[in-house]
Design an enzyme around this catalytic site. Sequence first.
Site, PDB file in Angstrom:
ATOM      1  N   GLU A 117       6.430 -11.557   1.562  1.00 35.19           N
ATOM      2  CA  GLU A 117       5.962 -12.028   0.248  1.00 35.19           C
ATOM      3  C   GLU A 117       5.573 -10.826  -0.599  1.00 35.19           C
ATOM      4  OE1 GLU A 117       2.375 -14.175   0.923  1.00 35.19           O
ATOM      5  OE2 GLU A 117       3.310 -15.522   2.367  1.00 35.19           O
ATOM      6  N   LYS A 119       2.970  -8.583  -2.560  1.00 32.34           N
ATOM      7  CA  LYS A 119       1.531  -8.318  -2.466  1.00 32.34           C
ATOM      8  C   LYS A 119       1.031  -8.137  -3.895  1.00 32.34           C
ATOM      9  CE  LYS A 119      -1.777  -5.278  -0.131  1.00 32.34           C
ATOM     10  NZ  LYS A 119      -2.789  -5.520  -1.103  1.00 32.34           N
ATOM     11  N   ASP A 121      -1.547  -7.450  -6.893  1.00 33.18           N
ATOM     12  CA  ASP A 121      -2.642  -6.489  -6.986  1.00 33.18           C
ATOM     13  C   ASP A 121      -3.715  -6.994  -7.945  1.00 33.18           C
ATOM     14  OD1 ASP A 121      -4.091  -4.249  -6.528  1.00 33.18           O
ATOM     15  OD2 ASP A 121      -2.892  -2.932  -7.815  1.00 33.18           O
ATOM     16  N   TYR A 227      -1.467 -17.884  -1.851  1.00 31.94           N
ATOM     17  CA  TYR A 227      -0.591 -17.513  -0.734  1.00 31.94           C
ATOM     18  C   TYR A 227      -1.131 -17.829   0.666  1.00 31.94           C
ATOM     19  CZ  TYR A 227      -3.644 -13.496  -1.553  1.00 31.94           C
ATOM     20  OH  TYR A 227      -4.726 -12.702  -1.776  1.00 31.94           O
ATOM     21  N   LYS A 314       2.736  -0.909   1.576  1.00 32.09           N
ATOM     22  CA  LYS A 314       2.410  -0.462   0.215  1.00 32.09           C
ATOM     23  C   LYS A 314       3.586   0.299  -0.385  1.00 32.09           C
ATOM     24  CE  LYS A 314      -2.024  -1.386  -0.552  1.00 32.09           C
ATOM     25  NZ  LYS A 314      -2.933  -0.367  -0.867  1.00 32.09           N
ATOM     26  N   CYS A 408     -12.998  29.992 -25.638  1.00 34.67           N
ATOM     27  CA  CYS A 408     -12.881  28.588 -26.050  1.00 34.67           C
ATOM     28  C   CYS A 408     -11.785  28.441 -27.110  1.00 34.67           C
ATOM     29  CB  CYS A 408     -14.216  28.092 -26.605  1.00 34.67           C
ATOM     30  SG  CYS A 408     -14.121  26.403 -27.233  1.00 34.67           S
ATOM     31  N   CYS A 411     -13.649  27.318 -30.551  1.00 37.31           N
ATOM     32  CA  CYS A 411     -14.591  28.121 -31.349  1.00 37.31           C
ATOM     33  C   CYS A 411     -14.559  29.602 -30.964  1.00 37.31           C
ATOM     34  CB  CYS A 411     -16.010  27.564 -31.206  1.00 37.31           C
ATOM     35  SG  CYS A 411     -16.689  27.802 -29.550  1.00 37.31           S
ATOM     36  N   CYS A 426     -17.609  25.934 -22.314  1.00 36.43           N
ATOM     37  CA  CYS A 426     -17.932  26.701 -23.511  1.00 36.43           C
ATOM     38  C   CYS A 426     -19.441  26.562 -23.746  1.00 36.43           C
ATOM     39  CB  CYS A 426     -17.157  26.154 -24.704  1.00 36.43           C
ATOM     40  SG  CYS A 426     -17.810  26.782 -26.261  1.00 36.43           S
ATOM     41  N   CYS A 432     -19.796  24.446 -31.364  1.00 37.54           N
ATOM     42  CA  CYS A 432     -18.395  24.242 -31.003  1.00 37.54           C
ATOM     43  C   CYS A 432     -18.012  22.824 -31.429  1.00 37.54           C
ATOM     44  CB  CYS A 432     -18.254  24.431 -29.498  1.00 37.54           C
ATOM     45  SG  CYS A 432     -16.617  24.062 -28.849  1.00 37.54           S
TER      46      CYS A 432
HETATM   47  S1  IVH Z   1      -2.661 -12.731   2.932  1.00 34.29           S
HETATM   48  C1  IVH Z   1      -5.937 -12.859   6.313  1.00 34.29           C
HETATM   49  N1  IVH Z   1      -0.827 -12.486   1.090  1.00 34.29           N
HETATM   50  O1  IVH Z   1      -4.163  -8.110  -0.352  1.00 34.29           O
HETATM   51  C2  IVH Z   1      -5.035 -12.256   5.312  1.00 34.29           C
HETATM   52  N2  IVH Z   1      -2.839 -11.254   0.850  1.00 34.29           N
HETATM   53  O2  IVH Z   1      -4.968  -5.740   1.094  1.00 34.29           O
HETATM   54  C3  IVH Z   1      -5.010 -12.983   4.051  1.00 34.29           C
HETATM   55  N3  IVH Z   1      -2.951  -9.955  -1.222  1.00 34.29           N
HETATM   56  O3  IVH Z   1      -7.248  -9.358   0.741  1.00 34.29           O
HETATM   57  C4  IVH Z   1      -4.318 -12.263   2.976  1.00 34.29           C
HETATM   58  N4  IVH Z   1      -0.999 -10.549  -2.014  1.00 34.29           N
HETATM   59  O4  IVH Z   1      -6.417 -10.016  -1.625  1.00 34.29           O
HETATM   60  C5  IVH Z   1      -2.050 -12.095   1.519  1.00 34.29           C
HETATM   61  N5  IVH Z   1       0.860 -12.419  -0.497  1.00 34.29           N
HETATM   62  C6  IVH Z   1      -0.345 -12.038  -0.088  1.00 34.29           C
HETATM   63  C7  IVH Z   1      -1.149 -11.160  -0.819  1.00 34.29           C
HETATM   64  C8  IVH Z   1      -2.401 -10.774  -0.313  1.00 34.29           C
HETATM   65  C9  IVH Z   1      -2.098  -9.837  -2.227  1.00 34.29           C
HETATM   66  C10 IVH Z   1      -4.265  -9.250  -1.171  1.00 34.29           C
HETATM   67  C11 IVH Z   1      -5.404 -10.061  -0.637  1.00 34.29           C
HETATM   68  C12 IVH Z   1      -5.871  -9.294   0.569  1.00 34.29           C
HETATM   69  C13 IVH Z   1      -5.405  -7.918   0.237  1.00 34.29           C
HETATM   70  C14 IVH Z   1      -5.304  -7.028   1.449  1.00 34.29           C
END
Ligand code: IVH
Length: 673
Positions: A117, A119, A121, A227, A314, A408, A411, A426, A432
Amino acid sequence: MDDLFSTETNERAEAARLRAELEDANYRYYVLNQPTLSDRDFDFKMKRLQALEELYPDLRTPDSPTQRVGSDLGRKANGFEQVAHRYPMLSLANSYNREEIEDWVRHLPAGVEIVAELKYDGLSISLHYEKGRLVRALTRGDGVQGDDVLRNIRTIQSIPSYVQGLPDYYEIRGEVLLPWEAFERLNREREEQEEPLFANPRNAASGTLKLLNPAEVARRGLTCRLYHVLGENLTGRTHTERLEQARLWGFPVSEKMQVCRSVDEVMAFIERWDTGRKNLPVATDGIVLKVNDIAAQQELGFTAKTPRWAIAYKFPAEKQLTVLRQISYQVGRTGVVTPVANLDPVQLSGTIVQRATLHNEDFVRQLGIRDGDKVWVEKGGEIIPKITGKEETGEQQATGVYQFITHCPECGTMLVRVEGEAAWRCPNENGCPPQQKGKLEHFVSRKAMNIDGLGEETIDLLWQKNLVRNIADLYDLKESDLSGLEGFGQKSAQRIISGIEASKQVPWERVLFAIGIRMVGETTAKKIARRFRSLQELQWASVEQLTAVEDVGEQIARNIVSFFEREDNLNMLLRLQQAGLQFTAEETTGQPISNELEGQTIVISGVFQKHSRDEYKALIERHGGKNAGSVSKKTSFILAGENMGPEKRKKADQLGVPLVEEDAFLQRIGIIN
Ligand code: IVH
């Protein structure tokens, strides 16, 4: 033996350092929303600390950052109720390359399905439904309890308040996000209002969710992706089935999911989304892999902080190669001179980058870069791009050690390098231009004198027109000076003049903050002003007297003393005093400060060094105590100065009433350490 001993000592010291650094980084990230470390640096430091704790297991205490998830809990009084999570809210282990993913897969039962899935942010949220009704929305907090931010979550229209057919108790978790567009709009507004910018949409979402005014939250436009489903009596044998069901119920479930059966399929998903994510309306920073089968998830279980059945990958920070045209130098409000890289423009994470900070001389030396070099620019979680290295081209490179400028650029004053700091500065504080303008901007700002209608632009204009050079000049301004200026009508001129007039009532503690003594921030100024009740008192204070105030260290004390040694500062203060600013604390009959002296009856006797007797009387009352004129059985103690009256001393001896000296008393009520 000696060697071994010193290795251990060094490693233990390193662990302590890392621990402090990680704790501080957690606080800045989760509570202040002002990250200082990139996620990658954070993870590397965390891994190093874990390794050191393996070596010295006694260091692995339950409060180590390796054992806890970072906490976003605000201070108790943040206006939200803290509620315990029914299921702990954990974080995910991170990985950065194929090998780490392969390693994770190797530890799973053979043949399990893996869901990949995106992730997202933002910040995690847990929505609780009871009998179909949304009753709570908890932030992660410290993983055990979170803040209930339901009233703000209700502003997100895609989250249903009532769903027919849900189990009696149903919990669904996901990420609260501020879309890129809303984030950029918000930052544009903040720039206009001269408020600090959010570093990224995650910080903006987090700051927004903790606001106390839901109308403002609604205006900013949060959104959400869900999610993870939890609860009892759930149907669906797999994670994807449960999410599909949630989608049918109308929840905003994350759409970009794929069931994978091999690491190759996982890597293909990663590759697709590393570019695909640039077209998404919200920020993503990686992908998440989860074991699909719920029974297999339960089998795998959890470590102290993370599930074994899921892992995050990541995305690497986006990087570009470009040419460093020239290093230029910028003088800040405090006189610090920062080297800046001027680059051939490149496209990076959706914006064009042509400048990047180089922080200081050491940073440039470490990178070994010179004008004309090919350099790597990166944009991680922070909004400010950075140079992370140079590309060796094999061509003739500049030789010799990089030299910082000596004077600087604004000045022409010779720069000084402050001992123990990496920065060149400075020293021409009052002559200045950027420093003078900076002082003016600080002086008029909201937390200082709060002068309406005077912002950065107006100050620039007044400067250009030669109308102000320092803060005292503001009090010589006349309406006619302003009303003739470009873009100024009579009304705006009047507004500024009356703002300046009103600032004459700003209390001493804020005036002290406003005059801009280096390192004297808002809180420190308050503490100093409580101890030194007037400019006169403060002006003659010694370093020793100053360091007796809480939060005032040697350096701040020396800055204060040298501020008052400068004739130009004294002249300016004199002019401000003549203009009628508050340089004396209001008589202390005001608001209560604490209840430290509640139920105590105190007699004052003798002569004091630090405050007058009247001031002490008022202080006693403001800390909840009572004043009495003569010593009796009811007297709790005598605040005793020098040359205390012999009668009172005798009586105190007879009745066994204790004497408390001036400093001890000030300590008791928290004015000095
Ligand atoms: S599952 C027990 N799925 O990433 C684990 N987390 O770095 C439950 N996050 O705390 C998390 N997208 O805030 C899960 N598709 C995704 C996510 C996700 C973002 C965040 C979430 C988690 C953090 C960990």
